[in-house]
Design a protein around this motif. Structure first.
Motif, mmCIF file in Angstrom:
data_model
loop_
_atom_site.group_PDB
_atom_site.id
_atom_site.type_symbol
_atom_site.label_atom_id
_atom_site.label_comp_id
_atom_site.label_asym_id
_atom_site.label_seq_id
_atom_site.Cartn_x
_atom_site.Cartn_y
_atom_site.Cartn_z
ATOM 1 N N MET A 1 -83.391 -107.041 -1.858
ATOM 2 C CA MET A 1 -82.342 -106.130 -2.309
ATOM 3 C C MET A 1 -81.315 -105.919 -1.221
ATOM 4 N N SER A 2 -80.054 -105.960 -1.608
ATOM 5 C CA SER A 2 -79.001 -105.794 -0.618
ATOM 6 C C SER A 2 -78.792 -104.312 -0.332
ATOM 7 N N PRO A 3 -78.184 -104.003 0.826
ATOM 8 C CA PRO A 3 -77.970 -102.589 1.153
ATOM 9 C C PRO A 3 -77.077 -101.883 0.140
ATOM 10 N N SER A 4 -76.307 -102.654 -0.641
ATOM 11 C CA SER A 4 -75.434 -101.986 -1.589
ATOM 12 C C SER A 4 -76.201 -101.491 -2.813
ATOM 13 N N ASP A 5 -77.512 -101.751 -2.870
ATOM 14 C CA ASP A 5 -78.337 -101.153 -3.903
ATOM 15 C C ASP A 5 -78.991 -99.873 -3.441
ATOM 16 N N ARG A 6 -78.892 -99.638 -2.155
ATOM 17 C CA ARG A 6 -79.738 -98.591 -1.570
ATOM 18 C C ARG A 6 -78.921 -97.417 -1.046
ATOM 19 N N ILE A 7 -79.662 -96.359 -0.851
ATOM 20 C CA ILE A 7 -79.069 -95.198 -0.175
ATOM 21 C C ILE A 7 -79.642 -95.200 1.228
ATOM 22 N N VAL A 8 -78.767 -95.410 2.194
ATOM 23 C CA VAL A 8 -79.241 -95.658 3.548
ATOM 24 C C VAL A 8 -78.890 -94.490 4.470
ATOM 25 N N PHE A 9 -79.900 -93.951 5.117
ATOM 26 C CA PHE A 9 -79.691 -92.954 6.169
ATOM 27 C C PHE A 9 -80.021 -93.621 7.481
ATOM 28 N N ASP A 10 -79.102 -93.505 8.434
ATOM 29 C CA ASP A 10 -79.337 -94.166 9.694
ATOM 30 C C ASP A 10 -79.351 -93.118 10.806
ATOM 31 N N GLU A 11 -80.536 -92.730 11.221
ATOM 32 C CA GLU A 11 -80.686 -91.757 12.317
ATOM 33 C C GLU A 11 -79.829 -90.523 12.088
ATOM 34 N N VAL A 12 -79.969 -89.920 10.909
ATOM 35 C CA VAL A 12 -79.102 -88.802 10.551
ATOM 36 C C VAL A 12 -79.737 -87.476 10.957
ATOM 37 N N SER A 13 -78.944 -86.638 11.619
ATOM 38 C CA SER A 13 -79.381 -85.273 11.915
ATOM 39 C C SER A 13 -78.313 -84.310 11.454
ATOM 40 N N LYS A 14 -78.759 -83.150 11.021
ATOM 41 C CA LYS A 14 -77.810 -82.100 10.639
ATOM 42 C C LYS A 14 -78.290 -80.772 11.198
ATOM 43 N N PHE A 15 -77.443 -80.165 11.989
ATOM 44 C CA PHE A 15 -77.768 -78.837 12.523
ATOM 45 C C PHE A 15 -76.793 -77.834 11.940
ATOM 46 N N TYR A 16 -77.324 -76.694 11.502
ATOM 47 C CA TYR A 16 -76.453 -75.571 11.127
ATOM 48 C C TYR A 16 -76.359 -74.682 12.352
ATOM 49 N N GLY A 17 -75.383 -74.939 13.192
ATOM 50 C CA GLY A 17 -75.352 -74.205 14.448
ATOM 51 C C GLY A 17 -76.604 -74.541 15.237
ATOM 52 N N GLU A 18 -77.439 -73.548 15.435
ATOM 53 C CA GLU A 18 -78.676 -73.757 16.182
ATOM 54 C C GLU A 18 -79.808 -74.216 15.272
ATOM 55 N N VAL A 19 -79.661 -73.903 13.975
ATOM 56 C CA VAL A 19 -80.773 -74.136 13.054
ATOM 57 C C VAL A 19 -80.843 -75.603 12.665
ATOM 58 N N LEU A 20 -82.033 -76.135 12.684
ATOM 59 C CA LEU A 20 -82.225 -77.530 12.309
ATOM 60 C C LEU A 20 -82.259 -77.666 10.793
ATOM 61 N N GLY A 21 -81.419 -78.516 10.260
ATOM 62 C CA GLY A 21 -81.463 -78.817 8.830
ATOM 63 C C GLY A 21 -82.381 -79.993 8.603
ATOM 64 N N VAL A 22 -81.951 -81.198 9.025
ATOM 65 C CA VAL A 22 -82.838 -82.361 9.057
ATOM 66 C C VAL A 22 -82.641 -83.052 10.398
ATOM 67 N N ASN A 23 -83.657 -83.768 10.823
ATOM 68 C CA ASN A 23 -83.576 -84.369 12.144
ATOM 69 C C ASN A 23 -83.998 -85.837 12.108
#
Ligand SMILES: Nc1ncnc2c1ncn2[C@@H]1O[C@H](COP(=O)(O)OP(=O)(O)OP(=O)(O)O)[C@@H](O)[C@H]1O
Ligand SMILES: [Mg+2]
Lengths: 314, 296, 286
Positions: free
Chosen positions: A1-23
């Motif tokens: 399967m090619s990447p255009s079929d997929r939903i790809v997360f590449d080392e994604v982090s999200k911080f809400y200020g100090e609070v960790l959302g995803v790491n």
């Protein structure tokens, strides 16, 4: 399967200020039904909002079927989204609500009307379509949101807790709709804490806890990867006698007597073989068994094992 | 036996006495504000002004310091009615307006939007207690920046000047107190009523800002073009009502130049309008604060 | 079914964007013009009209026999009310009520994500919302201006209407005032749209803008140029002499005033459009 079929997360982090959302999330979600499972606050909604471009990742890169979430013109066509909030623009009817956003997307008037009806019929809300959304019940609101998300026939459907608040009938209908919808090579991503639904429904699960992805993949694979031999709890009158017989079986790896002397706990590598032998032992020894409880028949055990188990089972 | 009965124990410890329960509501009414930078900064500014005034009063009476700084006493402000009105009360009333704008509309709005009103009223709290608690929080805050520093400054001046001054200027203390409370009443009644009726905080704030400024503009325009015998339109403008009643309270303790542009209105009618305004707000408030509401 | 959406939804381009723009403007207009939401702005728009009418009627009643009230006098009264009340308070708060809510209202009702998930460029969304707000505010206050203008004929009688409008300066003056009204809605609208989008607590900047425009007459010339009132005041066709009112001592030339306002609005809108690309959905606070 090619990447255009997929939903790809590449080392994604999200911080809400100090609070960790995803790491440090790295995922490649293939087509089919994928469930995000995790307790409250584990980052499921954050992950979904990131893939919809409603949040910007603090670091990392996301591609949804090859489209960047920052490109609404492409993303909006490819993705349908239901938020976990039960909120709607004020003053609209169910039909008006679905139609409004089709018009805003640029569909022509008659086409928007046709698609809105089609979507509403699909979620079984045709009778209530001309009533104000504000007067809908919780389940009806869930369904009209779903109708809005699928009306433009996206290839990816991202639904945050879509089964929340549905009665068993509606739940079965919606689950059937999901199966039907995900059939044609499309992706469906749902989040839930209700594990039985996930168990029955999904092709893949992503288990999350405290902002981290802790396991992902096919549900049986996930279980095989992480579980020890299967656990059974027995309550009976003379557990000592029973234990003596059970330890002789070579697939039984551990037997523990309960402290109250009224039962035992065992782990076996061959559940079917164990159940078959149990009947014979009981008859031979003349034991009175009160209950036999398998402790990890479902994904619940996986979940508890992974997340550290202060849940309600056991 | 039902399962819950086996473990259920009713609370038998001491309860807050009924009369003091409003304090519980009051304590939490502004709890979320102490983390807000805008709120804290405004509060600091509002409390700095009286400190500056206190320094001026102190300096005025400290001959040795004055000679050290080589300042001539006559160059300094006189500590009189003028000083207390224009230098203390008016800035503090502006500060009170600003603080009300920040926190007033939030008081009930936040509970309404979060559906917390039923939670409050499901406790042994009456509606009156609830409103009283919310009002107490606001009134306390506004007191701390209006009449309390005002009276403290008056006391400072009295103690530095000697007992004669205090006896002569008793009216000034009364005026400080009265004008502050008039403004506090107007502001709290308006903002509580608004916050009960307008569900969204920014909207309620915009309404409050509008209610305190737009009627003033209207009153000016009406007075200009209708050429009435008195400035009756001012009766609908809370800010002008304050100016008129304040002038009445201060009377001849201040010079006339402080009253340039003062609306021309019988004093009694201004007081009546203030009372009616507050009554109307309280009525609106009681209509809205309920444990449940029927939507549509 | 998969390809269906691609068949009926044209590929991205200016044609599609134009269609999206009109559709969104329409939806927004329906939302903003119906229901109780419009009531405060409507009241603000009608109040000066009521005042002008009342004034006209009173003057007419109190007319001494043999007096002929002049329309020119009434125009002065209109100009005064227009600058001190309509522009300063009604248009200001009306625009605040309408434009602040364009984005903040959607955040508060937790429905902004529906817009953000539409296959519409966010810049198009900003423009569409702004146009919807501009149409609402512009129509409301054009109503104020025109109805208020009609009130000036009450003292002298409506038989003056035709001659003053057609043969006198009436039409030109009215057109100028309507133009100023639209410019005011444009300027304040852009400011409040941006404020409502960029600030979590829009009341602080709003109070600041109100105070800024209020102290405008006392500002040094350079700072004066940074206020909407300055340009609007420069455009007034009838001189107004009221103490302490924000009319300019040294008016800007008309092209500068109009151009300045247009540029200013465009710049503010541009800022809003640029910032919205990175705007996140956060329904948490409030
Ligand atoms: N707007 C926000 N501001 C600050 N922190 C946030 C915000 N939104 C989420 N968080 C934090 O991010 C973490 C993940 O939240 P998220 O909403 O993604 O969890 P979730 O898995 O969807 O939970 P639930 O099952 O309750 O919906 C939590 O710790 C939460 O407190
Ligand atoms: Mg969630």
């Amino acid at each position: 399967m090619s990447p255009s079929d997929r939903i790809v997360f590449d080392e994604v982090s999200k911080f809400y200020g100090e609070v960790l959302g995803v790491n440090r999330v790295s995922l490649a979600i293939p087509p089919g039904i994928t469930s995000l499972v995790g307790p409250n606050g584990s980052g499921k909604s954050t992950l979904m909002n990131l893939m919809c471009g409603l949040l910007q990742p603090t670091v990392g890169r996301i591609r949804v079927l090859g489209v960047a979430p920052g490109d609404p013109e492409q993303l909006g066509r490819a993705v349908g989204y239901c938020s976990q909030h039960d909120a709607f623009p004020p003053g609209l009817t169910g039909l008006g609500f679905v139609e409004a956003f089709l018009l805003a997307a640029g569909f022509r008037r008659d086409e928007a009307r046709r698609r809105a009806w089609q979507a509403i019929e699909r979620v079984g809300l045709a009778e209530a379509a001309k009533r104000k959304v504000a007067a809908y019940s919780k389940g009806m609101r869930q369904r009209i949101k779903l109708a809005q998300a699928i009306a433009h026939e996206p290839r990816v459907l991202v639904l945050d807790e879509p089964l929340n608040g549905l009665d068993p009938m509606a739940r079965a209908e919606v689950i059937a709709l999901f199966r039907d919808w995900a059939g044609g090579g499309r992706s469906l991503i749902i989040s839930s804490h209700i594990l039985h639904e996930v168990d029955m429904l999904s092709d893949q699960v992503v288990l999350m806890n405290q902002g981290y992805v802790i396991a992902e993949g096919d549900i049986r694979g996930v279980r095989g990867e992480v579980t020890q031999p299967m656990q059974v709890m027995l309550r009976c009158a003379e557990p000592g006698k029973l234990a003596a017989r059970l330890v002789q079986l070579d697939h039984v790896v551990e037997v523990q007597l309960h402290e109250d002397g009224g039962g035992l706990h065992l782990r076996t590598r061959d559940a079917d073989g164990f159940y078959a032998l149990l009947g014979r032992i009981v008859v031979e020894e003349g034991l009175a068994i009160e209950t036999v409880t398998p402790l990890d028949d479902d994904v619940h055990a996986v979940y508890e094992y992974l997340i550290g188990g202060d849940g309600d089972a056991g | 036996m039902a399962v819950y009965e086996r473990s259920y124990r009713p609370f038998v410890g001491p309860r807050t006495p009924t009369a003091g329960r409003w304090r519980v509501v009051a304590r939490y009414a502004l709890a979320d504000q102490w983390g807000s930078r805008v709120f804290l900064a405004s509060l600091v500014v509002a409390l700095t002004l009286p400190v500056i005034a206190a320094l001026i009063i102190y300096l005025r009476h400290n001959a040795s310091l004055l000679s050290l700084l080589q300042v001539d006493v006559s160059q300094l402000l006189d500590i009189d009615g003028e000083f207390f009105l224009a230098g203390v009360l008016v800035p503090q009333q502006w500060a009170a307006l600003w603080m009300t704008l920040l926190v007033g509309p939030r008081l009930i709005t936040a509970d309404l939007a979060a559906g917390a009103l039923p939670l409050y009223l499901a406790r042994p709290l009456t509606r009156r207690t609830y409103v009283l608690g919310k009002a107490a929080a606001l009134v306390g805050l506004l007191s701390a920046i209006t009449w309390i520093p005002g009276l403290l400054l008056w006391g400072l001046q009295a103690s530095l000047e000697g007992p004669g001054w205090a006896a002569e200027n008793l009216r000034l203390a009364g005026a400080l107190l009265g004008a502050s409370w008039t403004w506090i009443l107007i502001l709290s009644c308006l903002s509580l009523a608004l916050s009960a009726w307008v569900r969204w905080r920014p909207v309620a704030q915009l309404f409050l800002l509008g209610m305190l400024t737009v009627p003033t503009g209207f009153a000016r325009a009406v007075n200009e073009i209708l050429e009435l015998d008195r400035d009756w339109a001012v009766l609908f403008s809370p800010t002008d009502l304050l100016t008129v009643t304040r002038a009445g309270l201060f009377g001849d303790t201040v010079h006339s130049w402080a009253y340039i542009d003062l609306p021309d209105l019988p004093l009694a009618s201004a007081w009546l309008a203030v009372a009616l305004l507050c009554a109307a707000c309280l009525l609106l408030l009681t209509l809205k604060v309920k444990a449940f509401e029927v939507v549509r | 079914m998969l390809a269906e959406s691609e068949v009926t939804l044209a590929s991205p381009g200016w044609r599609l964007r134009a269609r999206q723009l009109t559709a969104i403007v329409r939806i927004e207009l329906r939302q903003r013009l119906t229901g109780l939401r419009i009531l405060p702005a409507l009241l603000l728009a009608l109040a000066p009209v009521g005042l002008l009418m009342l004034a006209g009627i009173l003057i007419r009643i109190n007319l001494a026999p043999g007096d002929t009230p002049s329309v020119a006098e009434a125009v002065k009264v209109f100009a005064e009310v227009y600058h001190t009340l309509v522009l300063r308070f009604c248009v200001f708060f009306g625009c605040a009520a309408i434009f602040l809510m364009l984005f903040r209202g959607d955040v508060m009702s937790r429905s902004l994500h529906y817009w953000f998930m539409s296959p519409v460029r966010r810049e198009v969304l900003v423009l569409a919302k702004f146009l919807a707000g501009l149409a609402t505010a512009g129509l409301l206050f054009t109503g104020t201006t025109v109805l208020g203008w009609l009130a000036i004929y009450i003292p002298a009688g409506f038989d003056q209407l035709g001659p003053h409008m057609l043969h006198g300066p009436g039409l030109r003056l009215l057109a100028t005032y309507v133009g100023i009204t639209w410019l005011a809605c444009l300027g304040y609208g852009a400011v409040f749209l941006a404020v409502g989008q960029l600030f979590r607590n829009p009341i602080l900047p709003t109070a600041f803008v109100l105070a800024w425009e209020g102290i405008h007459p006392f500002l040094p010339p350079l700072l004066k140029k940074l206020s909407v009132t300055h340009y609007l005041g420069s455009l007034g066709p009838v001189p107004v002499e009221v103490p302490l009112i924000s009319l300019v001592a040294e008016p800007a030339p008309v092209p500068v005033a109009v151009g300045g306002l247009l540029l200013f609005s465009l710049a503010v809108l541009g800022l809003a459009a640029w910032r919205i690309r990175r705007m996140e959905i956060d329904y948490g606070s409030d």
